[in-house]
Design a protein around this motif. Sequence first.
Motif, mmCIF file in Angstrom:
data_model
loop_
_atom_site.group_PDB
_atom_site.id
_atom_site.type_symbol
_atom_site.label_atom_id
_atom_site.label_comp_id
_atom_site.label_asym_id
_atom_site.label_seq_id
_atom_site.Cartn_x
_atom_site.Cartn_y
_atom_site.Cartn_z
ATOM 1 N N THR A 54 0.750 -1.025 -0.080
ATOM 2 C CA THR A 54 -0.007 0.086 0.029
ATOM 3 C C THR A 54 1.009 1.063 0.021
ATOM 4 O O THR A 54 2.177 1.265 0.180
ATOM 5 N N THR A 60 -0.119 -6.446 2.758
ATOM 6 C CA THR A 60 -1.519 -6.872 2.256
ATOM 7 C C THR A 60 -1.174 -8.385 1.854
ATOM 8 O O THR A 60 -0.348 -8.840 1.590
ATOM 9 N N VAL A 62 -1.993 -10.698 -0.987
ATOM 10 C CA VAL A 62 -2.101 -10.511 -2.431
ATOM 11 C C VAL A 62 -2.970 -11.767 -3.240
ATOM 12 O O VAL A 62 -2.241 -13.004 -3.225
ATOM 13 N N GLN A 294 -5.659 -1.293 -8.183
ATOM 14 C CA GLN A 294 -5.735 -2.222 -6.968
ATOM 15 C C GLN A 294 -6.915 -1.827 -5.997
ATOM 16 O O GLN A 294 -7.125 -0.928 -5.353
ATOM 17 N N ILE A 296 -8.674 -2.925 -2.522
ATOM 18 C CA ILE A 296 -8.292 -3.538 -1.171
ATOM 19 C C ILE A 296 -9.488 -3.555 -0.173
ATOM 20 O O ILE A 296 -10.409 -3.009 -0.172
ATOM 21 N N SER A 317 -5.552 -7.692 -0.928
ATOM 22 C CA SER A 317 -5.409 -6.851 -2.224
ATOM 23 C C SER A 317 -5.952 -7.673 -3.581
ATOM 24 O O SER A 317 -5.653 -8.938 -3.557
ATOM 25 N N ARG A 393 -1.242 2.212 -6.478
ATOM 26 C CA ARG A 393 -2.538 1.939 -6.138
ATOM 27 C C ARG A 393 -3.479 2.159 -7.611
ATOM 28 O O ARG A 393 -4.335 1.386 -8.116
#
Length: 405
Positions: A54, A60, A62, A294, A296, A317, A393
């Motif tokens: 991030t 995160t 993935v 992306q 989240i 993510s 992002r």
Amino acid sequence: MKTNPIPDHVPPGLVRDFSLFTSPGMAPTPNGDPHAAVACVHDGPPIFYSPSNTRDGRGTWVVTRAKDQRRVLQDTETFSSHRSIFASALGEHWPVIPLELDPPAHGVFRALLDPLFSSRRVMALEPAIRVKAGALIDGIARERTSCDVMKDFALPFTVSVFLSFLGLSQRRSEVLAGWVSDLLHGTANERTAAARSIVAFIDEIAAKRRKAPAVDFMTFVVEAEIEGRSLTEEEVRGIGVLFLVGGLDTVATAIGFDMAYLARNPTDQELLRNEPDRLVLAAEELLRAYSTVQMIRVATKDIEFEGVPIHKGDYVSCATMIANRDPSEFNCPHTIDLARQGNHHTAFGYGPHLCLGAHLARREIVIGLREWLARIPAFRIKEGTAPITHGGRVFGINNLILTWT
């Protein structure tokens, strides 16, 4: 970028040094290809833990497979979208709406806003969108034989369309585009300053429409009612901010990546110029291949997902550029096939939070490309220049200098 400690419940074997912000190919790079760079994740486990994926360096999980991303995005009870990421930059806690609302509140606001973005309403806007694209391109073609596509066409075009949709003046279009760019791609100080400017702008427009209603989007929002009550100031702000931010940068970026592809692939460029009816299908393939966002989610409870121990509060993510290059979902995923059939990409998300503006974005892209190809002869990237791409992002491209005879 600061990296936070790896949580104790994350198995060491599932930790992988990968980040959409810092991995090879993600930094601003001349002639880079961050979309191809994400291919490395498909060589490993279907779900892994990235220590810093991030903008603030938070780790995160993935999710690499398209089918698993769809499961996450569909399950709003287990994976919440409520992060208040925009407001948190200001030390506040209101959500952008409806993106950061979970059911049942999410459904209430989607029911309110969906009709504004219906395919029928977008079709009614097409003539005006076509005129805006044509006027911009004609102005470029009259004066020169090269241009910076992002600055001279993609951004002015999408900003103009969106401001017209909101019922706002074109007078501040460059300023608004600059704020959104700083918010998505700038330094920490630039992001905070841009966020404050955007909030002040939305609050100012809302106040004006309460005093002097017009036939436009913001008047609709300030006069709207849900469940028998008017919207609060924070709800109006949350809606306005989402549509301002979401409508300016991402569509322009999609057009930029598409133009770069066509400049490098003259055969496909000529095919679409001679057969413009192919553009609708081609645009879907380009959206798949050059997805930019992306998404989240935040786990609401401890669960085991595909054998992975995800705990409450973990970030998960679902990067569209990863799912849409999944070899188990798409045959030859790194090959651009403008006639690809059954293209079930997730460039606009999936599930209840499927992008509200998807119909409008698709038409902007198709119309923008169609009008460009109809007015500009065979184009290429200008010798001595190089487009600069970046991850993050939201993936991006700039310095795209095209030239033609």
